[in-house]
Write an enzyme that holds these catalytic residues in place. Sequence first.
Site, PDB file in Angstrom:
ATOM      1  N   ARG A  28      14.306  -2.558   8.429  1.00 42.73           N
ATOM      2  CA  ARG A  28      13.432  -1.841   9.361  1.00 42.73           C
ATOM      3  C   ARG A  28      13.405  -2.538  10.707  1.00 42.73           C
ATOM      4  NH1 ARG A  28       7.750   0.072   6.743  1.00 42.73           N
ATOM      5  NH2 ARG A  28       7.035  -0.527   8.810  1.00 42.73           N
ATOM      6  N   ARG A  33       1.742  -6.959  14.350  1.00 45.37           N
ATOM      7  CA  ARG A  33       1.148  -5.954  13.461  1.00 45.37           C
ATOM      8  C   ARG A  33       0.053  -6.570  12.584  1.00 45.37           C
ATOM      9  NH1 ARG A  33       6.475  -4.887  11.264  1.00 45.37           N
ATOM     10  NH2 ARG A  33       5.607  -3.618   9.609  1.00 45.37           N
ATOM     11  N   ARG A  84      11.440  -7.446   2.734  1.00 43.47           N
ATOM     12  CA  ARG A  84      11.685  -6.040   3.075  1.00 43.47           C
ATOM     13  C   ARG A  84      12.655  -5.936   4.255  1.00 43.47           C
ATOM     14  NH1 ARG A  84       6.564  -2.406   4.531  1.00 43.47           N
ATOM     15  NH2 ARG A  84       6.901  -3.173   6.641  1.00 43.47           N
ATOM     16  N   ARG A 113      -6.667   3.607  11.509  1.00 41.17           N
ATOM     17  CA  ARG A 113      -6.284   2.213  11.695  1.00 41.17           C
ATOM     18  C   ARG A 113      -7.173   1.491  12.692  1.00 41.17           C
ATOM     19  NH1 ARG A 113      -0.617   2.136  10.089  1.00 41.17           N
ATOM     20  NH2 ARG A 113       0.401   0.206  10.618  1.00 41.17           N
ATOM     21  N   LYS A 129       0.817  -1.221   0.000  1.00 42.95           N
ATOM     22  CA  LYS A 129       0.000   0.000   0.000  1.00 42.95           C
ATOM     23  C   LYS A 129       0.848   1.268   0.000  1.00 42.95           C
ATOM     24  CE  LYS A 129      -0.813  -0.137   4.972  1.00 42.95           C
ATOM     25  NZ  LYS A 129       0.114   0.897   5.399  1.00 42.95           N
TER      26      LYS A 129
END
Length: 205
Positions: free
Chosen positions: A138, A149, A132, A93, A18
């Site tokens: 990250r 998450r 990723r 969210r 996204k």
Amino acid sequence: MTTTPARLLIIGPQGSGKGTQGVRIAEALGIPAVSTGDVFRANVKDGTELGVKVKAIIDAGDLVSDELTGAIVRDRLEQGDAANGFLLDGYPRNVAQVNDLDAFLDGRGEPLTAVIELSVPREESIHRLSLRATEQGRDDDNEESIAKRLKIYEDETAPILDLYRARGVVDAVDGVGSLDEITARITAALAARGIAAAGSQSLSA
Ligand code: AMP
């Protein structure tokens, strides 16, 4: 041709792409992409007061408070470049954040005009997130944080889609395919609502 203002939200699980699609669509429409995750990460990187406050929360995969996040978004949407539209990524969210955003946007008489629901199977999300983690390093892309998450997404974020569906603004888009294919799907869904870049036939061209 009449055009509908582009006040957009892109929503999907972590690893749905996204963020990438949000930036592409926003650029093509000439509106800012407002990603709360990016705002938080930039503050963490720069070591600001906000960054210091939120780093541990983000690394653990928890949500920053609704109050703090809402204030950041309102402040961003009040800037001049968002006057003609914006694309929200990562906010709202949960239901409380939807209510906060409604109060703000309804106060301006400018509700969201489309919500893009980017769907990818859970295994695909997890696969993309681990890629990723290797590529971007990250701090919140570790196994424990990813699981948390995704669970928060399923428990708190996915249910807000029902609220938006009831308003008739949701476009479900298949998030599996090449970047260009997915951009084209989103573009087509938005065009069907009269949301398109001035004078352009296709956002992905
Ligand atoms: P994202 O890049 O959207 O996955 O966001 C990364 C992290 O930033 C999240 O796991 C949260 O810790 C925090 N965050 C981003 N958006 C929000 C939000 N709307 N409400 C609370 N926390 C958020």
